[in-house]
Design an enzyme around this catalytic site. Structure first.
Site, PDB file in Angstrom:
ATOM      1  N   GLU B  59       8.949   2.645  90.065  1.00 15.76           N
ATOM      2  CA  GLU B  59       9.967   1.763  90.641  1.00 15.76           C
ATOM      3  C   GLU B  59      11.265   1.845  89.864  1.00 15.76           C
ATOM      4  O   GLU B  59      12.363   1.765  90.436  1.00 15.76           O
ATOM      5  CB  GLU B  59       9.464   0.300  90.673  1.00 15.76           C
ATOM      6  CG  GLU B  59       8.448   0.018  91.757  1.00 15.76           C
ATOM      7  CD  GLU B  59       7.064   0.597  91.453  1.00 15.76           C
ATOM      8  OE1 GLU B  59       6.795   0.941  90.290  1.00 15.76           O
ATOM      9  OE2 GLU B  59       6.256   0.703  92.402  1.00 15.76           O
ATOM     10  N   HIS B 128      -0.668  -8.643  94.299  1.00 20.47           N
ATOM     11  CA  HIS B 128      -0.272  -8.007  95.557  1.00 20.47           C
ATOM     12  C   HIS B 128      -0.060  -9.018  96.671  1.00 20.47           C
ATOM     13  O   HIS B 128      -0.165  -8.686  97.832  1.00 20.47           O
ATOM     14  CB  HIS B 128      -1.338  -6.993  96.006  1.00 20.47           C
ATOM     15  CG  HIS B 128      -1.513  -5.840  95.086  1.00 20.47           C
ATOM     16  ND1 HIS B 128      -2.188  -5.934  93.883  1.00 20.47           N
ATOM     17  CD2 HIS B 128      -1.088  -4.547  95.177  1.00 20.47           C
ATOM     18  CE1 HIS B 128      -2.181  -4.769  93.279  1.00 20.47           C
ATOM     19  NE2 HIS B 128      -1.515  -3.899  94.042  1.00 20.47           N
TER      20      HIS B 128
END
Lengths: 434, 322
Positions: B59, B128
């Site tokens: 990321e 998540h």
């Protein structure tokens, strides 16, 4: 030392009392003899003094609230005294536990009760509405969450109050100058200029002075209004020639004075009534919807004007008394009433009342019955008048009697007969020993 | 009007804008060959070839590269796969992407989009399942949008693709499958404008993204009690539509804010504070916030169920305030 303050029993018939005022705030120190609180019964108000010194720790019955006789209404204690057990017994602590159980998520601590109670819980919008519409938030009943005044409550309150739109400045000015907003409201919002215009129009803004009515005045007003509105009253007048009664009094007065007793015409008339009311049961009665209640004894009330208003103590079981006893007892009750020492028991249980306005020169009036009694006798001035006796005009001391009766129980003929018999005895007091 | 899914709506927005502006390109994990974990990029690479790029699992690299490309005149779209992973690239996001235009005195702009699928799905556990939009409401220099339906998803994404500032586009994982009416004609939804989706008089319910589903449920249940709720779909969190909020609260005098994100320090806190500061005199009940409890999202199915917003409980709590 811990002292529980209980609702006092002021007289035999008292079952509950209303706290009018606490003279001491919670947390303040009181000395023995300090005024502690003022209590109102259905008959009178009394100021109660502290009989213990200490800190007024808790007020459990607030101003305006009512408690039963002997109920715990407050606690005086020393600074470090533990009063929790008293509070537990009185239910205060338990209430707090319940509050905690229902409060949401733990970190929020409730304000102590005494701080909260002085704060009016209202939503910001409810306050805004109340201000805009000129409604006193203190008079609005809360129905919202957790006892909060919400907008809806203000809207409901408005139905009972005249809707006055006024700017905050104008409201303040009106309050200061004693202008009643309701009187000048025409439907458009009242502004500062409107108040100034009123002032210009009526420059003497001190024409009115407002005073909050005393508890006694409020009680008198309430009782008078109730009687006036709910009782068909008729007043009958008849004159009596006082010659013989004056002679009687003059002769007895000197005798009584030796024993320090003052004899008045009231006493003589009361003696007459004590005799007649045993005979005229309808006049010594009460009427409760469909039941006529005859009183066994004659408890004869006498209207006494006191500093703040009017009190009507009654002489109990007067039918058993001699004139001398009547004179003594009546004067004592009048003295006690005027010095605020009267036991409340003497203010209840009356069966008939007399009221004397003769000393003020009144010759005729329509007295209002002292409910639940059904009759009252008004006594007037003794005046020398020309009257016809044996077809000759002579001058005689005359006195008018004004008898008001409750026509729902006492018919006109009976009232007239009763009044006539009073007059007969006044004119021939030897009948008293008949 | 035709009905398409939220996912299709974002695809349409991407395709339309990529055809219009050749500077737009996309970077992310598993988006070119696989079409994205939720199918939100499916087929784009067929039309746009290498303008849809699969990246290594980093990321930091994705956001760093996107910021550089944006400064160089491109309009990159960086896909985060799960919003939860933005933490890896936090310096790039809040120190670089958000601040560069300001630090260089406006000599450069950073027109880029970070796409961030968020929210609870089904037993995806603590790493998540999060909704982290509130973090970015506290960082000046970033716009934050959170559409609740296919039409807004398309219109807001198109507006974001044309914006010269960095925009974080929170798209809810459950909403991808939701269908809704979307006009076939081209349209934009402006950033910063809320949508009054239902007019009412008794309470304002503010929500956005997946929270809107609860907002409708709650409003329907309140309606049965005779309470007419006004529902505001905020659509955009930075900037948020202050005018619409104030106007509504001044009308209804009550406010509830619903979001799936954690209640403490959530978007609802900002809105509640704003209303308290500016319109407390219009409030006839405490402001009510509804969000997740202050715990990590549990994996256990029963616990995850307990963690979710329950419209019955919300209704109950609202009714207590009437």
């Amino acid at each position: 030392m811990i002292k529980e303050i209980l609702m006092p029993k002021l007289g035999l018939t008292m079952v509950e009392g209303k706290i009018i005022q606490w003279f001491v705030k919670e947390g303040e120190f009181v000395n023995v003899g300090d005024k502690l609180f003022e209590v109102e019964t259905d008959k009178l108000t009394n100021e109660i003094m502290a009989d213990t010194e200490g800190i007024l720790k808790n007020i459990l019955v607030n101003e305006g609230e009512t408690a039963e006789v002997k109920a715990l209404i407050g606690i005086i204690a020393g600074e470090n005294d533990d009063i929790s057990s008293i509070l537990t017994n009185s239910g205060v602590e338990i209430q707090q536990l319940i509050d905690i159980e229902f409060s949401e998520e733990t970190p929020i601590t409730e304000q102590p009760e005494n701080i909260e109670s002085s704060y009016i819980k209202a939503t910001p919008y409810a306050k805004k509405l109340a201000e805009e519409r000129g409604i006193d938030i203190n008079n609005v009943t809360a129905t919202g969450y957790r006892g909060t005044i919400v907008a809806n409550d203000v809207e409901n309150a408005e139905i009972n109050e005249i809707k006055i739109k006024v700017t905050p400045t104008a409201r303040k000015m009106a309050e200061d100058k004693g202008i009643n907003l309701a009187e000048i409201y025409t439907g458009t919002k009242i502004k500062k200029a409107d108040i100034l215009a009123i002032e210009e129009k009526y420059p003497q803004d001190n024409e009115f002075e407002n005073e909050k009515a005393s508890s006694m005045r409020k009680i008198i007003a309430q009782r008078m209004k109730n009687t006036w509105a709910g009782t068909p009253m008729v007043t009958f007048n008849m004159e009596a020639d006082m010659t013989e009664t004056i002679n009687l009094r003059e002769k007895l007065k000197a005798v009584y004075e030796r024993d320090g007793i003052r004899l008045t015409y009231n006493h003589i008339i009361m003696k007459i009534l004590s005799k007649l009311l045993v005979k005229y049961r309808y006049l010594n009665a009460s009427f409760d919807n469909d039941t006529i209640i005859y009183h066994k004894h004659v408890n004869l009330g006498i209207a006494v004007d006191v500093e703040k208003g009017l009190m009507v103590p009654n002489v109990k079981e007067i039918e058993k008394m001699t004139l001398r006893e009547i004179a003594v007892q009546t004067e004592k009750l009048i003295e006690d009433a005027r010095t605020n020492k009267l036991s409340p028991d003497y203010l209840s249980g009356g069966t008939f009342t007399i009221t004397n306005l003769g000393m003020f020169g009144i010759e005729s009036f329509s007295p209002i019955i002292n409910k639940p009694e059904v009759a009252i006798l008004g006594i007037n001035k003794i005046a020398e008048k020309p009257v016809v006796v044996n077809k000759e005009i002579v001058i005689r001391p005359m006195m008018n009697l004004s008898l008001t009766t409750d026509h729902s129980l006492v018919d006109g003929a009976l009232s007239a007969k009763f009044l006539k018999e009073i007059v007969e005895i006044i004119e021939n007091p030897y009948l008293l020993i008949d | 009007m035709r009905q398409i899914t939220f996912s299709q709506a974002t695809l349409e927005a991407m395709a339309e804008e990529m055809r219009r502006d050749e500077n737009i390109f996309v970077m992310g994990e598993d988006i070119a060959r696989q079409g994205g974990v939720f199918g939100q990029f499916k087929g784009l690479s067929d039309e746009f070839g290498d303008r849809i790029m699969d990246t290594p699992i980093s990321e930091t690299a994705i956001i760093g590269a996107a910021v550089g490309a944006a400064m160089a005149g491109m309009r990159p779209v960086a896909d985060m796969h799960f919003a939860d992973f933005m933490g890896v690239a936090m310096d790039e996001l809040f120190n670089q992407m958000a601040k560069i235009r300001y630090m260089f005195g406006g000599q450069t702009t950073v027109p880029m989009i970070v796409r961030a699928p968020d929210g609870l799905s089904s037993c995806a556990a603590a790493q998540h399942s999060q909704s982290i939009e509130a973090w970015f409401m506290n960082i000046p220099g970033i716009k934050v949008v959170a559409p609740s339906n296919p039409a807004d998803a398309k219109g807001l994404l198109k507006s974001a693709l044309r914006d010269d500032n960095p925009v974080i586009y929170f798209e809810n994982k459950i909403l991808y499958r939701e269908k809704g009416e979307v006009s076939e004609e081209e349209f934009l939804v402006p950033i910063g404008k809320a949508n009054i989706v239902r007019e009412g008089t008794d309470i304002t319910i503010i929500s956005y993204s997946i929270g809107m589903k609860k907002a409708y449920e709650v409003a329907d249940k309140l309606e049965k009690q005779g309470i007419h709720a006004e529902i505001i779909d905020l659509r955009t969190l930075v900037p948020y539509d202050k005018e619409a909020i104030l106007k509504s609260v001044k009308k209804t005098h009550r406010l509830a804010i619903i979001h799936e994100a954690v209640k403490q320090g959530g978007a609802g806190s900002e809105i509640a504070a704003f209303v308290a500061e500016n319109a407390i005199e219009y409030l006839d009940a405490p402001i009510m916030r509804f969000g997740a409890p202050f715990v990590p999202v549990p994996f256990s199915p029963p616990l995850e169920k307990a963690y979710r917003l329950d419209s019955d409980k919300i209704v109950e709590e609202i009714l207590e305030k009437f």
